[in-house]
Design a protein around this motif. Sequence first.
Motif, PDB file in Angstrom:
ATOM      1  N   ILE A   1       0.867  -1.176   0.000  1.00  0.00           N
ATOM      2  CA  ILE A   1       0.000   0.000   0.000  1.00  0.00           C
ATOM      3  C   ILE A   1       0.906   1.229   0.000  1.00  0.00           C
ATOM      4  O   ILE A   1       1.851   1.304   0.792  1.00  0.00           O
ATOM      5  N   PRO A   2       0.666   2.186  -0.881  1.00  0.00           N
ATOM      6  CA  PRO A   2       1.517   3.382  -0.905  1.00  0.00           C
ATOM      7  C   PRO A   2       1.551   4.057   0.466  1.00  0.00           C
ATOM      8  O   PRO A   2       0.510   4.233   1.109  1.00  0.00           O
ATOM      9  N   VAL A   3       2.737   4.417   0.902  1.00  0.00           N
ATOM     10  CA  VAL A   3       2.917   4.968   2.244  1.00  0.00           C
ATOM     11  C   VAL A   3       2.035   6.196   2.474  1.00  0.00           C
ATOM     12  O   VAL A   3       1.512   6.395   3.575  1.00  0.00           O
ATOM     13  N   GLU A   4       1.814   6.991   1.439  1.00  0.00           N
ATOM     14  CA  GLU A   4       0.997   8.195   1.611  1.00  0.00           C
ATOM     15  C   GLU A   4      -0.465   7.866   1.882  1.00  0.00           C
ATOM     16  O   GLU A   4      -1.207   8.696   2.407  1.00  0.00           O
ATOM     17  N   LEU A   5      -0.904   6.646   1.544  1.00  0.00           N
ATOM     18  CA  LEU A   5      -2.276   6.238   1.842  1.00  0.00           C
ATOM     19  C   LEU A   5      -2.415   5.662   3.253  1.00  0.00           C
ATOM     20  O   LEU A   5      -3.521   5.584   3.782  1.00  0.00           O
ATOM     21  N   GLU A   6      -1.308   5.245   3.834  1.00  0.00           N
ATOM     22  CA  GLU A   6      -1.376   4.618   5.154  1.00  0.00           C
ATOM     23  C   GLU A   6      -1.556   5.632   6.279  1.00  0.00           C
ATOM     24  O   GLU A   6      -2.251   5.388   7.234  1.00  0.00           O
ATOM     25  N   TRP A   7      -0.934   6.774   6.185  1.00  0.00           N
ATOM     26  CA  TRP A   7      -0.964   7.735   7.289  1.00  0.00           C
ATOM     27  C   TRP A   7      -2.025   8.801   7.040  1.00  0.00           C
ATOM     28  O   TRP A   7      -2.152   9.324   5.936  1.00  0.00           O
ATOM     29  N   ASP A   8      -2.794   9.107   8.070  1.00  0.00           N
ATOM     30  CA  ASP A   8      -3.799  10.160   7.969  1.00  0.00           C
ATOM     31  C   ASP A   8      -3.793  10.961   9.267  1.00  0.00           C
ATOM     32  O   ASP A   8      -3.063  10.644  10.202  1.00  0.00           O
ATOM     33  N   ASP A   9      -4.609  11.984   9.307  1.00  0.00           N
ATOM     34  CA  ASP A   9      -4.623  12.847  10.494  1.00  0.00           C
ATOM     35  C   ASP A   9      -5.557  12.329  11.582  1.00  0.00           C
ATOM     36  O   ASP A   9      -5.766  13.005  12.586  1.00  0.00           O
ATOM     37  N   MET A  10      -6.105  11.136  11.417  1.00  0.00           N
ATOM     38  CA  MET A  10      -7.026  10.592  12.423  1.00  0.00           C
ATOM     39  C   MET A  10      -6.312   9.883  13.570  1.00  0.00           C
ATOM     40  O   MET A  10      -6.884   9.732  14.651  1.00  0.00           O
ATOM     41  N   ASP A  11      -5.084   9.433  13.357  1.00  0.00           N
ATOM     42  CA  ASP A  11      -4.395   8.676  14.405  1.00  0.00           C
ATOM     43  C   ASP A  11      -4.406   9.382  15.760  1.00  0.00           C
ATOM     44  O   ASP A  11      -4.647   8.753  16.783  1.00  0.00           O
ATOM     45  N   GLU A  12      -4.168  10.664  15.758  1.00  0.00           N
ATOM     46  CA  GLU A  12      -4.094  11.391  17.037  1.00  0.00           C
ATOM     47  C   GLU A  12      -5.448  11.517  17.732  1.00  0.00           C
ATOM     48  O   GLU A  12      -5.507  11.870  18.907  1.00  0.00           O
ATOM     49  N   HIS A  13      -6.528  11.182  17.056  1.00  0.00           N
ATOM     50  CA  HIS A  13      -7.870  11.257  17.643  1.00  0.00           C
ATOM     51  C   HIS A  13      -8.415   9.886  18.056  1.00  0.00           C
ATOM     52  O   HIS A  13      -9.546   9.790  18.521  1.00  0.00           O
ATOM     53  N   CYS A  14      -7.620   8.844  17.862  1.00  0.00           N
ATOM     54  CA  CYS A  14      -8.067   7.471  18.088  1.00  0.00           C
ATOM     55  C   CYS A  14      -7.457   6.864  19.342  1.00  0.00           C
ATOM     56  O   CYS A  14      -6.419   7.307  19.830  1.00  0.00           O
ATOM     57  N   LEU A  15      -8.105   5.797  19.819  1.00  0.00           N
ATOM     58  CA  LEU A  15      -7.489   4.904  20.796  1.00  0.00           C
ATOM     59  C   LEU A  15      -6.791   3.818  19.978  1.00  0.00           C
ATOM     60  O   LEU A  15      -7.355   3.328  18.994  1.00  0.00           O
ATOM     61  N   HIS A  16      -5.591   3.454  20.388  1.00  0.00           N
ATOM     62  CA  HIS A  16      -4.805   2.463  19.658  1.00  0.00           C
ATOM     63  C   HIS A  16      -4.490   1.282  20.561  1.00  0.00           C
ATOM     64  O   HIS A  16      -4.070   1.468  21.704  1.00  0.00           O
ATOM     65  N   ALA A  17      -4.685   0.094  20.029  1.00  0.00           N
ATOM     66  CA  ALA A  17      -4.284  -1.127  20.722  1.00  0.00           C
ATOM     67  C   ALA A  17      -2.999  -1.617  20.076  1.00  0.00           C
ATOM     68  O   ALA A  17      -2.861  -1.599  18.853  1.00  0.00           O
ATOM     69  N   VAL A  18      -2.061  -2.048  20.916  1.00  0.00           N
ATOM     70  CA  VAL A  18      -0.834  -2.663  20.424  1.00  0.00           C
ATOM     71  C   VAL A  18      -0.618  -3.948  21.211  1.00  0.00           C
ATOM     72  O   VAL A  18      -0.697  -3.948  22.437  1.00  0.00           O
ATOM     73  N   ALA A  19      -0.371  -5.039  20.485  1.00  0.00           N
ATOM     74  CA  ALA A  19      -0.092  -6.336  21.102  1.00  0.00           C
ATOM     75  C   ALA A  19       1.408  -6.608  21.024  1.00  0.00           C
ATOM     76  O   ALA A  19       2.039  -6.342  20.001  1.00  0.00           O
ATOM     77  N   TYR A  20       1.928  -7.156  22.124  1.00  0.00           N
ATOM     78  CA  TYR A  20       3.353  -7.485  22.227  1.00  0.00           C
ATOM     79  C   TYR A  20       3.501  -8.977  22.510  1.00  0.00           C
ATOM     80  O   TYR A  20       2.732  -9.532  23.301  1.00  0.00           O
TER      81      TYR A  20
END
Length: 146
Positions: A36-55
């Motif tokens: 997926i083109p990198v410019e399509l992956e990042w948007d300005d919504m990340d900072e408004h979301c809750l994010h889950a990360v699994a380790y």
Amino acid sequence: MNNKDMKIHLTVDVWAAQKADARAVRFDVFVIEQKIPVELEWDDMDEHCLHAVAYDAAGHAIGTGRLLPDGHIGRMAVRAAGRGKGVGAAILKALMAQARQRGDAEVVLNAQTQAEAFYGRYGFSRDGEEYYEAGIAHICMRHVFS
């Protein structure tokens, strides 16, 4: 957990706390693996979301997903080493629990069609016709909380 589930540690937090690990997983899965083109992956919504990360047990980030303010779940990604081992399920359930806890009536997601059965196991049903995003077939899916 059943036999195929791997031991993971899951965190849910704001973008500032999750950014480095969530970005690394998404970059590997979406940009490198799925092309997926990198410019399509990042948007300005990340900072408004809750994010889950699994380790994993060694502390390496192996999966991520986000919950938008409008109840959409998105950017679900699991590195190859974590697939088929309960990582995606743990992330999805954590994000659904967050949505329910804050009072959302439903959650919606745009799934790659190859993942429809996965989401169906957690009560999601298809809503609408197949469409293409970044050259990949997707469908909208919805889960209404009872």
